[in-house]
Motif scaffolding. Structure first.
Motif, PDB file in Angstrom:
ATOM      1  N   ASP A   1       0.710  -1.017   0.296  1.00  0.00           N
ATOM      2  CA  ASP A   1      -0.160   0.169  -0.488  1.00  0.00           C
ATOM      3  C   ASP A   1       1.068   1.395  -0.039  1.00  0.00           C
ATOM      4  O   ASP A   1       0.631   1.843  -0.463  1.00  0.00           O
TER       5      ASP A   1
ATOM      6  N   LEU B   1       2.376   1.827  -3.291  1.00  0.00           N
ATOM      7  CA  LEU B   1       1.745   2.003  -4.981  1.00  0.00           C
ATOM      8  C   LEU B   1       1.923   2.823  -4.393  1.00  0.00           C
ATOM      9  O   LEU B   1       1.783   4.326  -5.346  1.00  0.00           O
ATOM     10  N   ASP B   2       0.766   3.325  -3.046  1.00  0.00           N
ATOM     11  CA  ASP B   2       1.096   5.556  -2.981  1.00  0.00           C
ATOM     12  C   ASP B   2       2.612   6.590  -3.130  1.00  0.00           C
ATOM     13  O   ASP B   2       2.527   7.176  -3.738  1.00  0.00           O
TER      14      ASP B   2
ATOM     15  N   HIS C   1      -5.539   0.658  -5.532  1.00  0.00           N
ATOM     16  CA  HIS C   1      -4.621   1.734  -7.002  1.00  0.00           C
ATOM     17  C   HIS C   1      -4.613   0.456  -8.552  1.00  0.00           C
ATOM     18  O   HIS C   1      -4.505   1.528  -8.986  1.00  0.00           O
TER      19      HIS C   1
END
Length: 404
Positions: free
Chosen positions: A107, A110-111, A135
Motif C-alpha cells: 500500500d 503504490l502510494d 490502486h
C-alpha cells in the motif's frame, strides 16, 4: 488470456515477453551484483538495467532465499524509504515493481510511486488483493503456502496449482509457479518436472512470470554449481520458458536475457504477434499435451468430450518391413490412428524375416492420433513383436501423461 496492463505496459498474449530486472535493497540478499545498500548505486543500476532492456525493475526489500531469516513488516517499511528515493531519482521509463509479502508495504509503495506488486507469499496476507485492487495495480501471485514466513515452500506441481487457486485472483493478477529450492522441500527433480510441465500453468489463462535465473537446479545439469557460472544455463532455460508460455522473465542478467528472449519470441511456436480475434479474444496454444488438457478441464469443466480425445500424440518408428507396416496401418484404421510410411522405408533382407529392417536410408513411419485412440489401439500394437519398441514408447508416453 486475461491481458494485464501495468501502468501502460501490456503483458500477455499478443505482446512480446517482458524482462524484469532485479534490484535488491536488502543487506541479507545473496547475489551481490543485484544488491545495493546505497541509493546512489541503486539508481545507477536501475538506469543501466532499463537501458539494457528491462521493462520492469523489481525492487526487493528482503531476501526470499530460505537460507536467510525472514524480516518483519517494520523492517521492510524502513527499507521502503530508500526504495522510494530510488524510484523518485532514477531517470528511466521502466515499470517499478515492489517485491513484498505484506499488504501494508504494498500500500505504501503504490502510494509512493511503484506501479505493481510482486507478492512472493501468494496472498498469504489476506489484505493484499484488496490493496492492489484499490490502486488498480497489477500483482504477481507466487505459488506459496498461506504462511507469511514461508515464500514458495511447496513441492509438487499439484501443490503449486492448489496454492495459486487458493484465495483467487484480482483482475490484474500475474502468476508465478515458484521455481527454486525452498528448504529442500522442492528438490532438483521437482523443479525439473515442473519445468518440463510449465505449459500446464497456461490453464489459468493469466500472464505468467518465471524466475529461474541462476538457480542451482539448472546449474547442476551442466555441472555448474557456482552461481557466478550459471549464466549460460539460465539463458538456455529462458528460451524454453518463453516457448512454454512465460510472459515475464525475471533476471539478474538483463542484456543477455533480453537478447535470448527476443529470439525465442520471434522464432518460437507461440502466437505473440496476434492479440486476438477482432470479435473477441482468442490465442493459439502450441504443443498442448494431455496433462495440459486435463488442467484446463479441471479448472473449467467441459462439454462431455473426454480429455484424451483432445490431445494429439505423435511418434516415429523405423525399420519396419512392408507386412508390418500394413499390419500397423490396419490397426490404425480400426482405432483412428494415422499411419504414414516413409518412401525410404526399405528394410535390409536379413531383417525381413523378423519383421524389422534397419536400413540407414529409412525415413521411418510416422504415427499420430489422440491419446484415447492410442490407449484403445495399444493392446493390438503390443501383440506384434516387431512393434514392441513402438508399443513401449506409446505406453511410457501415456503413463507420463497420466492416461494409462
Amino acid at each position: 488470456m486475461n491481458h494485464v496492463d501495468i501502468a501502460g505496459l501490456p503483458v500477455g498474449d499478443g505482446h512480446p515477453p517482458r524482462i524484469m530486472g532485479v534490484l535488491n535493497m536488502s543487506v541479507e540478499s545473496n547475489y551481490d551484483p543485484s544488491t545495493w545498500g546505497d541509493v546512489d548505486g541503486a539508481v545507477e543500476h536501475a538506469e543501466q538495467m532499463a537501458t539494457e532492456g528491462a521493462d520492469i525493475i523489481d525492487v526487493g526489500l528482503q531476501s526470499s532465499n530460505p537460507k536467510n531469516p525472514w524480516q518483519a513488516v517494520d523492517t521492510e517499511l524502513d527499507r521502503l524509504d530508500r526504495a522510494l528515493e530510488v524510484v523518485d531519482r532514477a531517470d528511466c521509463d521502466a515499470v517499478w515493481s515492489i517485491e513484498t509479502r505484506y499488504a501494508e508495504v504494498a500500500d505504501a509503495a503504490l502510494d509512493g510511486g511503484f506501479d505493481m506488486v510482486n507478492d512472493v507469499c501468494g496472498f498469504a496476507d489476506p489484505d493484499m488483493p484488496d490493496v492492489c485492487e484499490k490502486h488498480d495495480a497489477a500483482v504477481v501471485k507466487m505459488a506459496s503456502p498461506p504462511d507469511i514466513q514461508s515464500p514458495g515452500h511447496l513441492k509438487s506441481i499439484d501443490d503449486c496449482f492448489a496454492a495459486l487457486e487458493r484465495g483467487g485472483f484480482t483482475e490484474k493478477t500475474i502468476i508465478d509457479p515458484a521455481f527454486g529450492g525452498w528448504y529442500d522441500e522442492k528438490t532438483h527433480e521437482d523443479n525439473w518436472e515442473m519445468f518440463r510441465r510449465l505449459r500446464e500453468f497456461r490453464a489459468f489463462g493469466r500472464p505468467m512470470l518465471t524466475a529461474t535465473n541462476r538457480e542451482d537446479f539448472l546449474g547442476v545439469v551442466a555441472d555448474r554449481p557456482e552461481t557466478e557460472d550459471q549464466l549460460a544455463v539460465s539463458l538456455a532455460a529462458a528460451t524454453m520458458e518463453v516457448e512454454r508460455g512465460a510472459d515475464i522473465v525475471r533476471t539478474h542478467d538483463v542484456p543477455e536475457t533480453a537478447d535470448v528472449v527476443a529470439v525465442a519470441a520471434f522464432l518460437g511456436d507461440g502466437d505473440r504477434a496476434n492479440a486476438g480475434d477482432a470479435d473477441g479474444d482468442a490465442a493459439s496454444l502450441p504443443n498442448v499435451a494431455a496433462r495440459e488438457v486435463e488442467r484446463n478441464v479441471g479448472l473449467r469443466g467441459h462439454n462431455g468430450v473426454e480429455p484424451g480425445e483432445a490431445a494429439t500424440l505423435s511418434f516415429r518408428t523405423t525399420g519396419l518391413n512392408e507386412p508390418i507396416r500394413e499390419r500397423l496401418a490396419a490397426i490404425g484404421a480400426d482405432y483412428g490412428v494415422l499411419v504414414a510410411a516413409g518412401a525410404g522405408e526399405r528394410p535390409s533382407p536379413e531383417n525381413v524375416a523378423g519383421g524389422r529392417g534397419d536400413s540407414p536410408a529409412s525415413e521411418g513411419t510416422f504415427v499420430a492420433g489422440t491419446a484415447s485412440a492410442f490407449e484403445d489401439a495399444l493392446a493390438e500394437i503390443a501383440e506384434v513383436d516387431a512393434l514392441q519398441p513402438l508399443a513401449g514408447r506409446i505406453r511410457r508416453t501415456l503413463a507420463r501423461e497420466r492416461l494409462a
